[in-house]
Design a protein around this motif. Structure first.
Motif, PDB file in Angstrom:
ATOM      1  N   PRO A 152      34.028 -16.668  22.918  1.00  0.00           N
ATOM      2  CA  PRO A 152      34.098 -17.779  23.974  1.00  0.00           C
ATOM      3  C   PRO A 152      34.070 -19.011  23.244  1.00  0.00           C
ATOM      4  N   GLU A 153      34.609 -20.161  23.729  1.00  0.00           N
ATOM      5  CA  GLU A 153      34.963 -21.658  23.227  1.00  0.00           C
ATOM      6  C   GLU A 153      33.707 -22.324  23.865  1.00  0.00           C
ATOM      7  N   LEU A 154      32.523 -22.134  23.047  1.00  0.00           N
ATOM      8  CA  LEU A 154      31.255 -22.702  23.810  1.00  0.00           C
ATOM      9  C   LEU A 154      30.543 -23.435  22.530  1.00  0.00           C
ATOM     10  N   LYS A 155      30.301 -24.459  22.709  1.00  0.00           N
ATOM     11  CA  LYS A 155      29.470 -25.390  21.646  1.00  0.00           C
ATOM     12  C   LYS A 155      27.994 -25.725  22.313  1.00  0.00           C
ATOM     13  N   THR A 156      26.812 -25.369  21.204  1.00  0.00           N
ATOM     14  CA  THR A 156      25.550 -25.344  21.691  1.00  0.00           C
ATOM     15  C   THR A 156      24.864 -25.818  20.656  1.00  0.00           C
ATOM     16  N   ASP A 157      23.486 -26.423  21.047  1.00  0.00           N
ATOM     17  CA  ASP A 157      22.733 -26.985  19.891  1.00  0.00           C
ATOM     18  C   ASP A 157      22.161 -25.687  18.957  1.00  0.00           C
ATOM     19  N   VAL A 158      21.793 -24.751  19.588  1.00  0.00           N
ATOM     20  CA  VAL A 158      21.172 -23.298  19.017  1.00  0.00           C
ATOM     21  C   VAL A 158      22.134 -22.198  19.672  1.00  0.00           C
ATOM     22  N   SER A 159      22.217 -21.376  18.446  1.00  0.00           N
ATOM     23  CA  SER A 159      22.900 -20.019  18.633  1.00  0.00           C
ATOM     24  C   SER A 159      21.963 -18.981  18.343  1.00  0.00           C
ATOM     25  N   VAL A 160      21.690 -17.853  19.025  1.00  0.00           N
ATOM     26  CA  VAL A 160      20.889 -16.580  18.653  1.00  0.00           C
ATOM     27  C   VAL A 160      21.932 -15.547  18.649  1.00  0.00           C
ATOM     28  N   CYS A 161      21.916 -14.686  17.655  1.00  0.00           N
ATOM     29  CA  CYS A 161      22.562 -13.495  17.669  1.00  0.00           C
ATOM     30  C   CYS A 161      21.707 -12.424  16.717  1.00  0.00           C
ATOM     31  N   THR A 162      20.948 -11.752  17.687  1.00  0.00           N
ATOM     32  CA  THR A 162      20.059 -10.469  17.145  1.00  0.00           C
ATOM     33  C   THR A 162      20.396  -9.273  17.525  1.00  0.00           C
ATOM     34  N   ALA A 163      20.164  -8.417  16.631  1.00  0.00           N
ATOM     35  CA  ALA A 163      20.424  -6.872  17.210  1.00  0.00           C
ATOM     36  C   ALA A 163      21.752  -6.784  17.475  1.00  0.00           C
TER      37      ALA A 163
END
Length: 285
Positions: A190-201
């Motif tokens: 996804p072409e998505l820009k954010t302050d925080v990214s979470v990628c767990t499990a």
């Protein structure tokens, strides 16, 4: 705890083998519990063995014996070391106690040739992940405007965030009306820009783990929170594949990649739900 899918490639042959002699399952973690359940479903009697037999006896109505009792009373039984993480360590201990190697049945006989995340999801106990989600929420500061959750699962993080934060759940199935559908190994990310990214499990189950991490780094402005079962922590590649882990990154791989994009490590903790999983907090310099 490692969750697995028990689905023997040759079930009739395995059932016949297990009926020939008494069966002892050594280890009662995720794999042991799954094999025990399969044995119950197929009418196969078994005894459990564990070094903490006395402590774990209260958790089951099945008999649990110690390694010494196993060697003394059941030396010629069929023995399955039902622990992927500690398999080699247990094997050495049993051999030292006089157990013959030919009596040990490989745990791989209970597993399919390949395991996918879709199958593993049904073996996941989602309530176990509460501690990890609470830790992650505590690492997201006030004032953050947006959070992307790559591999959002049951959307537990959303419930702990301030409602003013724009939350973007990303997963391979539609978990909610606003879920961004994406198979990280097959679809366009996804072409998505954010302050925080979470990628767990998630990363450990992705063949393109490095590509997904690169994508996240380029689209995150403040901090990245991720978890990974490191190759240093779980070195047995065959065991990793049996667990559905299809990428093999090291701690150095992760730190180097995020450092190249201007992120520095601020905190690292073990996952409260899985002691072999490591959770990282990286912040933009």
């Amino acid at each position: 705890m490692i969750h697995v899918v028990v689905r023997p490639q040759e079930p009739k042959k395995l059932i016949s083998l297990l009926h020939k002699k008494p069966l002892v399952l050594y280890g009662f973690g995720g794999l042991g519990a799954s094999i025990a359940r399969w044995c119950d479903e197929n009418g196969i009697a078994y005894i459990l063995a564990d070094r903490d037999a006395e402590k774990k006896q209260s958790t089951t109505d099945k008999q649990i014996i110690t390694p010494a009792q196993l060697a003394e009373n059941f030396p010629d039984a069929n023995i399955v070391i039902s622990s992927i993480l500690y398999h080699n360590e247990i094997l050495e201990k049993l051999m030292a106690l006089g157990i013959r190697r030919e009596n040990i049945i490989p745990y791989q006989m209970f597993l399919p040739k390949q395991i996918t995340w879709r199958e593993l999801e049904h073996a996941t106990v989602w309530g176990m992940h509460t501690g990890r989600i609470e830790m992650i929420a505590g690492w997201i500061p006030a004032g953050v405007r947006s959070v992307a959750d790559y591999g959002a699962g049951k959307l537990g993080l959303r419930r702990l965030l301030d409602p003013s934060i724009a939350y973007y759940p990303i997963d391979y199935v539609k978990r909610s009306e606003d879920t961004i559908i994406c198979d990280f190994d097959q679809d366009m990310l996804p072409e998505l820009k954010t302050d925080v990214s979470v990628c767990t499990a998630t990363l450990v189950f992705i063949a393109g783990a490095k590509e997904l991490l690169e994508h996240i780094c380029m689209r995150t402005s403040d901090r990245i929170i991720l978890s990974y079962v490191l190759l240093e922590t779980f070195r047995d590649v065959e065991g990793r594949r049996a667990s559905g882990y299809i990428s093999d990154l090291t701690d150095r791989d992760i730190r180097t990649m995020l450092g190249r994009h201007g992120f520095e490590l601020r905190e690292v903790q073990p996952d409260p739900a899985n002691r072999i999983d490591t959770i990282y907090l990286f912040c933009k310099k």
